[in-house]
Scaffold this motif. Structure first.
Motif, short mmCIF file in Angstrom:
data_model
loop_
_atom_site.label_atom_id
_atom_site.label_comp_id
_atom_site.label_asym_id
_atom_site.label_seq_id
_atom_site.Cartn_x
_atom_site.Cartn_y
_atom_site.Cartn_z
N PRO A 1 -19.04 78.42 76.78
CA PRO A 1 -19.33 77.88 75.45
C PRO A 1 -19.47 76.36 75.46
N GLU B 1 -11.52 83.71 71.07
CA GLU B 1 -12.89 84.18 71.30
C GLU B 1 -13.08 84.62 72.76
N MET B 2 -12.56 83.82 73.70
CA MET B 2 -12.71 84.13 75.12
C MET B 2 -11.93 85.38 75.49
N SER C 1 -20.07 73.05 72.38
CA SER C 1 -20.30 72.66 71.00
C SER C 1 -21.19 71.43 70.93
N TYR D 1 -8.46 76.11 76.58
CA TYR D 1 -9.26 76.25 75.37
C TYR D 1 -8.44 75.93 74.11
N GLU E 1 -13.98 70.41 70.63
CA GLU E 1 -13.99 71.64 69.83
C GLU E 1 -13.68 72.87 70.69
N VAL E 2 -13.99 72.79 71.98
CA VAL E 2 -13.81 73.93 72.88
C VAL E 2 -12.56 73.79 73.74
N TYR E 3 -12.30 72.58 74.27
CA TYR E 3 -11.18 72.36 75.19
C TYR E 3 -10.16 71.38 74.59
N MET F 1 -20.21 81.34 70.87
CA MET F 1 -19.67 82.60 71.36
C MET F 1 -20.46 83.77 70.75
N LYS G 1 -8.97 78.43 68.68
CA LYS G 1 -10.12 79.22 68.25
C LYS G 1 -10.86 79.83 69.43
N TYR G 2 -11.15 79.00 70.44
CA TYR G 2 -11.93 79.48 71.57
C TYR G 2 -11.10 80.33 72.52
#
Length: 259
Positions: A181, A76-77, A183, A69, A214-216, A176, A72-73
């Motif tokens: 998740p 969140e995770m 995007s 991730y 944005e996620v990975y 999230m 940011k993610y």
């Protein structure tokens, strides 16, 4: 008298409709029509039929606690998995949540088959799990600009020899908190091939790449293998649980001050 006749007509219609529904559930699977079959036979590979997962060990899917991730993610995770029970109480599958692409293509559920209808310019998939549908536009060269995003996105397919390459964009974000998740920048590229194994028969091999910068931090791999279902297997309704509606009604009654 007039109202009595109307009631009798309505009752007859209801019985007829119920009978047709029972017949639809018990009848043999629909065969591919001659026109559709002929069109599919002109394609390099004919994917028509009912399919089910070959082996859960052959499935690779994006996500999970160890996925790469972005910063940011990752935060969140970590927060989500610390405070929520993602494997039981807070599993969105229990709320009939359709994860959409790419997870519909990397399901490990053995008991939910799906059916494919294919012709020259379209491939339609009906999944028993979640009553999900997917539509692939074969031969289309550009994505539409007037369509909104959706959980399955918009898919365009093209043939490279005997390989069907499918690109999916216009995917609806899954913000999230969510164990899966997604995007608005997400994109999926799949490559479908078919082989025949002596002990199994026809097998569809799906290999794909899921990109969501944005996620990975790097593209995620997708793999799936489907075998033809046994004769007589048909797609049934998933039937989301009644408890979801019951809990909604209980919440609304409380909000409205009703007993």
């Amino acid at each position: 008298m007039k109202f009595q006749k109307m009631a009798q007509a309505l009752a007859c219609t209801t019985v007829a409709l119920a009978s047709s529904l029972v017949f639809a559930q018990t009848a043999a699977p629909r065969a591919v029509g001659p026109a559709t079959q002929a069109a599919a036979e002109r394609a390099p590979v004919n994917f028509n039929g009912v399919w089910e997962m070959l082996d859960a060990k052959a499935v690779t899917r994006p996500g999970g606690p160890k996925a790469p991730y972005t910063e940011k993610y990752a935060k969140e995770m970590a927060h989500f998995t610390k405070h929520f029970d993602v494997n039981d109480v807070d599993d969105r599958i229990k709320l009939c949540d359709d994860r959409g692409m790419p997870w519909v293509m990397s399901s490990r559920a053995r008991t939910y088959p799906h059916e494919i209808y294919q012709n020259e310019d379209r491939m339609f998939m009906l999944f028993e799990g979640m009553d999900t549908e997917r539509n692939v536009h074969i031969g289309q060269t550009a994505f539409p600009t007037d369509d909104g995003a959706s959980v399955q996105g918009y898919s365009i397919g093209r043939w490279e020899g005997k390989t069907l390459v499918i690109e999916t964009r216009k995917l609806m974000p899954r913000p999230m908190p969510d164990p899966f998740p997604r995007s608005a920048k997400a994109r999926v590229i799949e490559r479908w091939t078919m082989e025949t194994l002596p002990e199994v028969g026809d097998v569809i091999n799906v290999e794909g790449v899921y990109e969501d910068p944005e996620v990975y931090t790097e593209p995620q791999k997708i793999t799936q293998k489907w075998k033809r279902a046994q004769p007589g297997v048909r797609i049934l309704s998933y039937n989301c649980p009644q408890a979801l509606w019951d809990s909604h009604l209980a919440k609304r009654k409380k909000e409205l001050g009703l007993p």
